[in-house]
Scaffold this active site. Structure first.
Site, PDB file in Angstrom:
ATOM      1  N   ARG A  86       0.820  -1.217   0.000  1.00 43.77           N
ATOM      2  CA  ARG A  86       0.000   0.000   0.000  1.00 43.77           C
ATOM      3  C   ARG A  86       0.858   1.275   0.000  1.00 43.77           C
ATOM      4  O   ARG A  86       0.505   2.281   0.614  1.00 43.77           O
ATOM      5  CB  ARG A  86      -0.957   0.041   1.205  1.00 43.77           C
ATOM      6  CG  ARG A  86      -1.944  -1.074   1.252  1.00 43.77           C
ATOM      7  CD  ARG A  86      -2.954  -1.021   0.108  1.00 43.77           C
ATOM      8  NE  ARG A  86      -3.721  -2.254   0.104  1.00 43.77           N
ATOM      9  CZ  ARG A  86      -3.314  -3.366  -0.514  1.00 43.77           C
ATOM     10  NH1 ARG A  86      -2.199  -3.388  -1.243  1.00 43.77           N
ATOM     11  NH2 ARG A  86      -4.032  -4.452  -0.466  1.00 43.77           N
ATOM     12  N   SER A  94     -10.936   0.410   3.446  1.00 47.02           N
ATOM     13  CA  SER A  94     -10.200   0.086   4.682  1.00 47.02           C
ATOM     14  C   SER A  94      -9.608   1.353   5.268  1.00 47.02           C
ATOM     15  O   SER A  94      -8.896   2.078   4.568  1.00 47.02           O
ATOM     16  CB  SER A  94      -9.063  -0.892   4.383  1.00 47.02           C
ATOM     17  OG  SER A  94      -9.589  -2.052   3.800  1.00 47.02           O
ATOM     18  N   GLU A 120      -4.941   4.342   6.329  1.00 52.89           N
ATOM     19  CA  GLU A 120      -4.700   4.107   4.900  1.00 52.89           C
ATOM     20  C   GLU A 120      -5.118   5.294   4.032  1.00 52.89           C
ATOM     21  O   GLU A 120      -4.306   5.787   3.239  1.00 52.89           O
ATOM     22  CB  GLU A 120      -5.405   2.823   4.463  1.00 52.89           C
ATOM     23  CG  GLU A 120      -4.850   2.274   3.169  1.00 52.89           C
ATOM     24  CD  GLU A 120      -5.483   0.955   2.781  1.00 52.89           C
ATOM     25  OE1 GLU A 120      -5.142  -0.064   3.394  1.00 52.89           O
ATOM     26  OE2 GLU A 120      -6.308   0.955   1.858  1.00 52.89           O
TER      27      GLU A 120
HETATM   28  C1  LIG Z   1     -15.485   0.701  -0.784  1.00 52.19           C
HETATM   29  C2  LIG Z   1     -14.004   0.880  -1.050  1.00 52.19           C
HETATM   30  C3  LIG Z   1     -13.215  -0.233  -1.253  1.00 52.19           C
HETATM   31  C4  LIG Z   1     -11.851  -0.087  -1.491  1.00 52.19           C
HETATM   32  N1  LIG Z   1     -11.111  -1.208  -1.676  1.00 52.19           N
HETATM   33  C5  LIG Z   1      -9.776  -1.112  -1.854  1.00 52.19           C
HETATM   34  C6  LIG Z   1      -8.979  -2.274  -2.015  1.00 52.19           C
HETATM   35  O1  LIG Z   1      -9.493  -3.408  -2.040  1.00 52.19           O
HETATM   36  N2  LIG Z   1      -7.645  -2.124  -2.152  1.00 52.19           N
HETATM   37  C7  LIG Z   1      -7.057  -0.900  -2.155  1.00 52.19           C
HETATM   38  O2  LIG Z   1      -5.813  -0.840  -2.267  1.00 52.19           O
HETATM   39  N3  LIG Z   1      -7.775   0.240  -2.039  1.00 52.19           N
HETATM   40  C8  LIG Z   1      -9.116   0.161  -1.879  1.00 52.19           C
HETATM   41  N4  LIG Z   1      -9.875   1.290  -1.724  1.00 52.19           N
HETATM   42  C9  LIG Z   1      -9.218   2.610  -1.747  1.00 52.19           C
HETATM   43  C10 LIG Z   1      -9.328   3.357  -3.112  1.00 52.19           C
HETATM   44  O3  LIG Z   1     -10.368   2.842  -3.878  1.00 52.19           O
HETATM   45  C11 LIG Z   1      -8.029   3.257  -3.906  1.00 52.19           C
HETATM   46  O4  LIG Z   1      -6.957   3.780  -3.159  1.00 52.19           O
HETATM   47  C12 LIG Z   1      -8.135   4.024  -5.247  1.00 52.19           C
HETATM   48  O5  LIG Z   1      -6.987   3.794  -6.014  1.00 52.19           O
HETATM   49  C13 LIG Z   1      -8.289   5.531  -5.058  1.00 52.19           C
HETATM   50  O6  LIG Z   1      -8.585   6.113  -6.323  1.00 52.19           O
HETATM   51  P1  LIG Z   1      -9.102   7.599  -6.428  1.00 52.19           P
HETATM   52  O7  LIG Z   1      -9.086   7.997  -7.853  1.00 52.19           O
HETATM   53  O8  LIG Z   1     -10.397   7.736  -5.725  1.00 52.19           O
HETATM   54  O9  LIG Z   1      -7.947   8.350  -5.628  1.00 52.19           O
HETATM   55  P2  LIG Z   1      -8.068   9.673  -4.755  1.00 52.19           P
HETATM   56  O10 LIG Z   1      -8.694   9.355  -3.450  1.00 52.19           O
HETATM   57  O11 LIG Z   1      -8.653  10.755  -5.552  1.00 52.19           O
HETATM   58  O12 LIG Z   1      -6.509   9.984  -4.509  1.00 52.19           O
HETATM   59  C14 LIG Z   1      -5.763   9.094  -3.688  1.00 52.19           C
HETATM   60  C15 LIG Z   1      -4.300   9.571  -3.668  1.00 52.19           C
HETATM   61  O13 LIG Z   1      -3.741   9.476  -4.968  1.00 52.19           O
HETATM   62  C16 LIG Z   1      -3.308  10.752  -5.430  1.00 52.19           C
HETATM   63  N5  LIG Z   1      -3.660  10.816  -6.844  1.00 52.19           N
HETATM   64  C17 LIG Z   1      -4.872  10.543  -7.404  1.00 52.19           C
HETATM   65  N6  LIG Z   1      -4.794  10.698  -8.736  1.00 52.19           N
HETATM   66  C18 LIG Z   1      -3.532  11.061  -9.022  1.00 52.19           C
HETATM   67  C19 LIG Z   1      -2.837  11.390 -10.227  1.00 52.19           C
HETATM   68  N7  LIG Z   1      -3.443  11.354 -11.428  1.00 52.19           N
HETATM   69  N8  LIG Z   1      -1.529  11.747 -10.153  1.00 52.19           N
HETATM   70  C20 LIG Z   1      -0.894  11.788  -8.953  1.00 52.19           C
HETATM   71  N9  LIG Z   1      -1.492  11.497  -7.781  1.00 52.19           N
HETATM   72  C21 LIG Z   1      -2.800  11.142  -7.817  1.00 52.19           C
HETATM   73  C22 LIG Z   1      -4.058  11.780  -4.586  1.00 52.19           C
HETATM   74  O14 LIG Z   1      -3.345  12.998  -4.482  1.00 52.19           O
HETATM   75  C23 LIG Z   1      -4.139  11.050  -3.260  1.00 52.19           C
HETATM   76  O15 LIG Z   1      -2.905  11.176  -2.591  1.00 52.19           O
HETATM   77  C24 LIG Z   1     -11.257   1.192  -1.508  1.00 52.19           C
HETATM   78  C25 LIG Z   1     -12.067   2.337  -1.326  1.00 52.19           C
HETATM   79  C26 LIG Z   1     -13.432   2.170  -1.099  1.00 52.19           C
HETATM   80  C27 LIG Z   1     -14.292   3.390  -0.920  1.00 52.19           C
END
Ligand SMILES: Cc1cc2nc3c(=O)[nH]c(=O)nc-3n(C[C@H](O)[C@H](O)[C@H](O)COP(=O)(O)OP(=O)(O)OC[C@H]3O[C@@H](n4cnc5c(N)ncnc54)[C@H](O)[C@@H]3O)c2cc1C
Length: 341
Positions: free
Chosen positions: A165, A239, A336
């Site tokens: 992670r 998580s 996380e």
């Molecule tokens: C119900 C649920 C289940 C989930 N299950 C999992 C799982 O099984 N495993 C897991 O690992 N995660 C899980 N997650 C967490 C999440 O889905 C992941 O971390 C996902 O990759 C986040 O994507 P996002 O576009 O929403 O990122 P955001 O929340 O928008 O950003 C997350 C981070 O990435 C950075 N970021 C985003 N886009 C960019 C970019 N283009 N360039 C540079 N930095 C960037 C942001 O600045 C921030 O630091 C879960 C979340 C939820 C709500």
């Protein structure tokens, strides 16, 4: 480029909490992304790029800077041979749609990452993983705009320093790279066992043998849908804590007191289930009237926002959990989702 002003950040986090952003730009092209970065520089204000906010928690104080919401699209098959092919994916693509497309193409490598919310560009940031796969296993390169050199750059998987992670994007190079696309190598061979225990149980129960990527996707979707809250319906960020890694001595000490504990051996020690620790610390199916935050029934690792209006409430409840786990087991839980700014 349209610059929006005084925008509520709650709508840019699946936890639905947070203050206001001074500026916000929706970037659906590389040109807009670079212009937005230059805008922040010219105003000498900080910048944060996000996708769908499914791993982001905004502070109540908000952000006196520029938020860029990455919506750069694209899905392109590149090099292909008998054993596999590469796909280039725009950072703003919805991740699960990409998994769906790859499975339709009968490609293996990311099917167990089905139904994870968020964008493709965020996948490398915390080396997203689930059910035995993580993005580092398929990722070849990350393309990004480098805010230090003001140029586009390509990082290889080894440049990303992936760990459990984590990656350089979360640590030493935090905020430097605006990811614009990722390139994955996927395979034409069928997925090989051993499968993750809950996936294997699903396959056994449904008499599914020699599963292809579409069957594994079906299994993962069924498991996730039955266990995890849909963030579009119940605000949450997945998580809330990472599974902690402890020494073998610590694990043995815990097992002497509590019997068998779900754990996995990893390079750095024994990884213990944070859900188990939280459950045993007394937070199973727990609704906290003081803060309006609850643990999700059957999965206490997920904190859901029932009625909280402030990030402070969420952090207060998270702190209650951490303190109790620390008091009871002498194990420190780390958060996380990222608390921004
Ligand atoms: C119900 C649920 C289940 C989930 N299950 C999992 C799982 O099984 N495993 C897991 O690992 N995660 C899980 N997650 C967490 C999440 O889905 C992941 O971390 C996902 O990759 C986040 O994507 P996002 O576009 O929403 O990122 P955001 O929340 O928008 O950003 C997350 C981070 O990435 C950075 N970021 C985003 N886009 C960019 C970019 N283009 N360039 C540079 N930095 C960037 C942001 O600045 C921030 O630091 C879960 C979340 C939820 C709500």
């Amino acid at each position: 480029m349209e610059v929006l002003r005084n925008i509520s950040l709650g709508q840019y986090s699946t936890m639905k909490l947070g203050g206001m952003a001074k500026y916000l730009v929706i970037a659906d092209s590389l040109k807009t992304l670079i212009e937005a970065s230059e805008f922040a520089e010219s105003k000498k204000i900080p910048l944060i790029v996000i996708g769908e906010g499914s791993n982001t928690i905004w502070r109540d104080e908000g952000f006196n800077g520029l938020v860029i919401v990455n919506k750069i699209k694209g899905f392109r098959q590149t090099l292909e041979n008998d054993s596999g092919c590469c796909i280039d994916i725009g950072a703003g693509e919805e991740w699960d749609k990409i998994v769906e497309k790859s499975v339709e193409l009968k490609l293996t490598g990311i099917e167990c990452l089905s139904l994870i919310p968020g964008t493709a560009g965020a996948m490398p940031v915390q080396n997203v993983g689930a059910y035995g796969q993580d993005i580092s296993q398929s990722l070849i390169t990350v393309s990004a705009y480098d805010r230090q050199t003001h140029k586009m750059t390509i990082l290889t998987a080894s440049d990303c320093h992936f760990g459990y992670r984590t990656s350089i994007f979360k640590n030493e190079q935090h905020g430097r790279f605006l990811i614009t696309s990722i390139s994955l190598l996927l395979h034409k061979d069928s997925p090989l066992p051993p499968f993750y225990p809950s996936v294997k149980s699903y396959l056994d129960e449904h008499n599914l043998v020699n599963p292809g990527p579409e069957t594994l996707r079906e299994a993962v979707i069924a498991i996730r849908s039955s266990r995890l809250p849909d963030p579009r319906v119940v605000p949450n960020c997945g998580s809330f804590f990472a599974n902690p890694t402890v020494s073998l001595d610590t694990l043995r000490r815990l097992e002497e007191n509590y019997g068998s504990i779900p754990h996995w051996t990893v390079d750095s020690g024994e990884r213990v289930s944070a859900a188990w620790l939280i459950d045993k610390a007394g937070f199973k199916d727990y609704i906290d009237p003081e803060t309006g935050i609850a643990t999700w029934p059957g999965q206490p690792l997920i904190l859901v926002n029932r009625s909280a209006k402030r990030t402070t409430d969420l952090l207060m409840f998270a702190n209650k959990i951490c303190s109790e786990v620390e008091r009871k087991f002498s194990i420190h839980l780390t958060q996380e989702p990222e608390l921004l700014p």
